[in-house]
Write an enzyme that holds these catalytic residues in place. Structure first.
Site, PDB file in Angstrom:
ATOM      1  N   SER A  58       0.807  -1.217   0.000  1.00 27.08           N
ATOM      2  CA  SER A  58       0.000   0.000   0.000  1.00 27.08           C
ATOM      3  C   SER A  58       0.845   1.275   0.000  1.00 27.08           C
ATOM      4  CB  SER A  58      -0.929  -0.099   1.216  1.00 27.08           C
ATOM      5  OG  SER A  58      -1.868   0.911   1.231  1.00 27.08           O
ATOM      6  N   ALA A 113     -10.091   9.151   7.584  1.00 22.97           N
ATOM      7  CA  ALA A 113      -9.565  10.468   7.229  1.00 22.97           C
ATOM      8  C   ALA A 113      -8.495  10.345   6.147  1.00 22.97           C
ATOM      9  CB  ALA A 113      -9.004  11.147   8.474  1.00 22.97           C
ATOM     10  N   ARG A 156      -2.779   5.026  20.070  1.00 26.42           N
ATOM     11  CA  ARG A 156      -3.049   3.601  19.829  1.00 26.42           C
ATOM     12  C   ARG A 156      -1.832   2.980  19.147  1.00 26.42           C
ATOM     13  NH1 ARG A 156      -3.918   3.486  14.427  1.00 26.42           N
ATOM     14  NH2 ARG A 156      -4.488   1.299  14.394  1.00 26.42           N
ATOM     15  N   PRO A 157      -1.624   1.676  19.391  1.00 27.06           N
ATOM     16  CA  PRO A 157      -0.539   1.016  18.674  1.00 27.06           C
ATOM     17  C   PRO A 157      -0.934   0.846  17.209  1.00 27.06           C
ATOM     18  CG  PRO A 157      -1.700  -0.566  20.074  1.00 27.06           C
ATOM     19  CD  PRO A 157      -2.353   0.766  20.301  1.00 27.06           C
ATOM     20  N   GLY A 189      -1.299  -0.840  13.602  1.00 25.43           N
ATOM     21  CA  GLY A 189      -1.430  -2.222  13.153  1.00 25.43           C
ATOM     22  C   GLY A 189      -0.568  -2.503  11.938  1.00 25.43           C
TER      23      GLY A 189
HETATM   24  P1  NG1 Z   1      -2.354   1.750  11.414  1.00 27.36           P
HETATM   25  O1  NG1 Z   1      -0.899   1.610  11.086  1.00 27.36           O
HETATM   26  O2  NG1 Z   1      -2.947   0.608  12.175  1.00 27.36           O
HETATM   27  O3  NG1 Z   1      -2.624   3.089  12.009  1.00 27.36           O
HETATM   28  C1  NG1 Z   1      -2.919   2.510   8.915  1.00 27.36           C
HETATM   29  C2  NG1 Z   1      -3.961   3.595   8.870  1.00 27.36           C
HETATM   30  C3  NG1 Z   1      -5.308   2.949   8.850  1.00 27.36           C
HETATM   31  C4  NG1 Z   1      -5.447   1.960   7.689  1.00 27.36           C
HETATM   32  C5  NG1 Z   1      -4.265   1.008   7.679  1.00 27.36           C
HETATM   33  C6  NG1 Z   1      -4.248   0.079   6.502  1.00 27.36           C
HETATM   34  C7  NG1 Z   1      -3.913   5.815   9.934  1.00 27.36           C
HETATM   35  C8  NG1 Z   1      -3.786   6.572  11.196  1.00 27.36           C
HETATM   36  N1  NG1 Z   1      -3.876   4.475  10.048  1.00 27.36           N
HETATM   37  O4  NG1 Z   1      -3.165   1.724  10.050  1.00 27.36           O
HETATM   38  O5  NG1 Z   1      -6.275   3.944   8.794  1.00 27.36           O
HETATM   39  O6  NG1 Z   1      -5.617   2.621   6.467  1.00 27.36           O
HETATM   40  O7  NG1 Z   1      -3.021   1.694   7.762  1.00 27.36           O
HETATM   41  O8  NG1 Z   1      -3.676   0.598   5.370  1.00 27.36           O
HETATM   42  O9  NG1 Z   1      -4.022   6.416   8.872  1.00 27.36           O
HETATM   43 ZN    ZN Z   2      -3.454   1.353   0.076  1.00 25.79          ZN
END
Ligand code: NG1
Ligand code: ZN
Length: 539
Positions: free
Chosen positions: A69, A377, A497-498, A500
Site C-alpha cells: 500500500s 480520514a 493507539r498502537p 497495526g
Molecule cells: P495503522 O498503522 O494501524 O494506524 C494505517 C492507517 C489505517 C489503515 C491502515 C491500513 C492511519 C492513522 N492508520 O493503520 O487507517 O488505512 O493503515 O492501510 O491512517
Molecule cells: Zn493502500
C-alpha cells in the site's frame, strides 16, 4: 474429518523453499501482513495455503493482493480477499497468524491438517485463488510463492498480474456473483455508471490533476480515463512511475505533510487535484495554495460529507414513500476531524458511528444501514448499499430517475472495498451534479487543526485501548495524564493507539489552533514515551 497423511507430506515438501526467516514473527495487522519484502516468501506461501483452504471451505473463489500500500517501496505485504470481495473474515485471521508463524515445515503441515480437519474440508481439492500484485519489484516473486501455496492444496492459482488492490477485490466479488468480472469489465462498469450519473449536468471543465504515487494507479487510471474520453473528464496524470513509489508523493505523503507532491510545481493554485496511494485504495483531493509549496486537503472526512450530500439529494428525489425511512449511516474512526463529525450530525442530520481503525471494522458497521458511508480520514473508504435497498431501487428504476441514479451510484462505487479510482468518479459526479468547484466543497466546514506523531516504544502491545480506541486502558495512569493534557488545550482532543501496520504508537491531537494541536500532540507523545517504554530520546 480425517485428513489424508499425503496432504501433510505434500505441504511439508512444498514448504521447503519457503523458510521462515530466523527471528521473524509476522503478525496479521490492520490490513494483513507487512514487512520488508525479503522476509515475506514464507508468509506468502502460507497465505496461499490459507486462501486455498478458504476457497475449499466456501466452495467459491478467493483472492490474494500482494502490496504494502502506502508503505515504502522496499516493503511488501499481503491483503486477503473473501469470496464476497471483502477482506478475510476475522475468524480466519487467527489461522493466518498461526500458519505464518509455524516454526518448521512439519509444524506448518500439521497446522494445515488441523485447520482442514477443524473446518471439515477435504484436500487436495478443486477451486481457484486469484492473485494480483502492485508495481513493487518484489511483487511477481512473492506472487509465485503464494501460488505455490495454493497449488499444494491442489487448487488453481490464477495469476492476474498487475492490479490495484480494489480491482482484485472487485474481480473476486463479481466472479462469485456470476457477473462480468474481467479487468475490462471493471472499466466498462464504472465508466458506464458514471456517465449515467452525470448525464444532463455540465462538465466541470478544468483538468483533474492526479498524483499516482508512482504506483499501479497510473496505468489503471489511464485505462479508465480512456473509457471516459467522451464524458467530459480530462485527467492529467503525474508521478506515473518515473520516481520512487510513495516517495515524496501519494495520498499518504499529502496527508502527513500537507505539502505539494513532487511534480506539481507548475499546477496553478486552485486547480482540482487528487492523489492516490501505492495500491490505489486511498484517495485524497487537494489544491495548491497561493505562493508556496503547501496544499489545501480534501481528505476522507470531506469525501464522506460530499458523498452524504449526494445521497441526501438522490434519496430526497425518490418517490416520497420510498424516500421515507431510508437509513443512511456515516461510519468514522477517531481520526475523523471533529469538525467533520459535527457537520454530518448537525447539518446533514445523519447518524455518525465510530469504530476502531481498520477498514474491516468500518466496512462491517456500514453493512448495518441501507446505505453506509465510510471513509477513514486518510481517504480509504466506500459507500455500501444493502441488497434490499438495491432491490427496491431496481423495482423503482423504471419510473424514478433518482432510483436509477442510486443504482448507478452503487456501480460507480466499488461494493467490495474502498477504491480510489471509483472514489474519483464519486467525487467528480457529486461536484458536477451540484455545479460546484473546490471552493464550495471547502466551505462546508472548517477543519480543526490537527497533528499526528509517532512514538517508538520497546513493545507497542503494552498499550491497550477501549471505546473504539479513543481511550487507553493500559498502562494504568496514562489515560489520566492524557486527559489532563487535553483539558489544557482549547477544543482539545487526543488519543493514542498502537499501529497495526508499523512498529510505532500513533498519537493524534486536535485543537482550536495549529500551535495548540502541535503542543498537545507533543505533550501526549512525551507521556507515551515516559509511561509505555519509549525507545531513544524523548520526543
Ligand atoms: P495503522 O498503522 O494501524 O494506524 C494505517 C492507517 C489505517 C489503515 C491502515 C491500513 C492511519 C492513522 N492508520 O493503520 O487507517 O488505512 O493503515 O492501510 O491512517
Ligand atoms: Zn493502500
Amino acid at each position: 474429518m480425517a485428513v489424508p497423511a499425503s496432504i501433510e507430506a505434500a505441504v511439508a515438501a512444498a514448504s521447503r523453499p519457503y523458510q521462515l526467516p530466523a527471528g521473524f514473527r509476522p503478525s496479521y495487522g490492520t490490513a494483513g501482513f507487512r514487512a520488508t519484502a525479503d522476509l515475506l516468501d514464507s508468509t506468502m506461501f502460507r497465505c496461499g495455503i490459507l486462501m486455498a483452504a478458504r476457497a475449499l471451505k466456501t466452495r467459491q473463489i478467493t483472492g490474494i493482493c500482494i502490496t504494502a500500500s502506502h508503505n515504502p517501496a522496499p516493503d511488501n505485504g499481503v491483503k486477503l480477499v473473501e469470496p464476497s470481495g471483502e477482506m478475510l473474515c476475522q475468524e480466519w485471521e487467527a489461522y493466518a497468524n498461526e500458519l505464518a508463524n509455524a516454526q518448521s515445515d512439519e509444524e506448518l503441515a500439521s497446522q494445515v491438517a488441523g485447520l482442514l480437519a477443524k473446518e471439515g474440508v477435504a484436500a487436495p481439492g478443486a477451486g481457484t485463488v486469484m492473485i494480483g500484485h502492485d508495481t513493487r519489484p518484489s511483487g511477481p516473486g512473492l506472487a509465485a510463492a503464494a501460488a505455490a501455496g495454493v497449488r499444494c492444496l491442489g487448487l488453481e492459482a490464477q495469476m492476474c498480474g498487475l492490479l490495484t488492490t480494489p480491482q482484485l477485490h472487485w474481480m473476486v466479488m463479481s466472479r462469485n456473483r456470476g457477473e462480468p468480472c474481467g479487468e475490462g469489465d471493471y472499466y466498462a462498469a464504472l465508466a458506464g455508471a458514471y456517465k449515467q450519473l452525470v448525464a444532463g449536468s455540465t462538465s466541470l471543465g478544468q483538468t483533474l490533476y492526479m498524483d499516482c504515487a508512482n504506483g499501479v494507479g497510473a496505468s489503471k487510471m489511464r485505462e479508465l480515463a480512456a473509457h471516459l474520453a467522451d464524458a467530459g473528464l480530462a485527467v492529467d496524470l503525474r508521478n506515473t512511475g518515473e520516481g520512487v513509489l510513495n516517495g515524496g508523493c501519494g495520498s499518504d505523503f499529502l496527508q502527513k505533510d500537507r505539502q505539494l507532491p513532487a511534480n506539481f510545481g507548475d499546477v496553478p493554485p486552485g486547480a482540482r487535484c487528487c492523489a492516490v496511494d501505492g495500491d490505489a485504495d486511498r484517495l485524497m483531493y487537494f489544491t495548491p495554495l497561493e505562493g508556496g509549496s503547501h496544499a489545501l486537503l480534501f481528505d476522507g472526512d470531506r469525501i464522506a460529507c460530499l458523498s452524504a450530500m449526494l445521497l441526501r439529494d438522490l434519496i430526497s428525489a425518490l418517490p416520497p414513500a420510498a424516500a421515507q425511512g431510508v437509513r443512511v449511516g456515516i461510519i468514522q474512526t477517531a481520526y475523523a476531524n471533529g469538525a467533520a463529525s459535527r457537520y454530518i450530525r448537525d447539518n446533514l442530520g445523519c447518524a455518525v458511528e465510530v469504530t476502531p481503525t481498520g477498514v474491516k471494522y468500518l466496512h462491517e458497521a456500514a453493512h448495518h444501514y441501507d446505505v453506509g458511508v465510510y471513509f477513514e480520514a486518510n481517504g480509504h473508504g466506500t459507500v455500501l448499499f444493502s441488497r434490499a435497498f438495491l432491490e427496491q431501487m431496481k423495482q423503482l428504476s423504471g419510473k424514478s430517475r433518482a432510483a436509477a441514479e442510486l443504482l448507478a451510484l452503487g456501480v460507480v462505487v466499488n461494493q467490495a472495498v474502498g477504491d480510489a479510482l471509483s472514489g474519483i468518479l464519486l467525487v467528480e459526479a457529486a461536484l458536477r451534479r451540484k455545479g460546484w468547484g473546490l471552493g464550495q466543497w471547502a466551505a462546508l466546514y472548517a477543519d480543526l487543526p490537527s497533528r499526528q506523531l509517532k512514538v517508538t516504544v520497546a513493545d507497542r502491545t503494552v498499550i491497550v485501548t477501549t471505546d473504539a480506541e479513543t481511550r487507553v486502558a493500559e498502562p494504568r495512569g496514562l489515560q489520566d495524564a492524557i486527559d489532563a493534557a487535553v483539558a489544557g488545550a482549547p477544543r482539545g482532543r487526543s488519543f493514542v493507539r498502537p499501529s497495526g501496520t508499523e512498529d510505532v504508537v500513533r498519537v493524534y491531537a486536535e485543537a482550536e489552533s495549529q500551535a495548540a494541536a502541535d503542543d498537545l500532540a507533543a505533550a501526549v507523545a512525551r507521556l507515551v514515551h515516559a509511561q509505555a517504554g519509549g525507545v531513544g530520546p524523548a520526543p
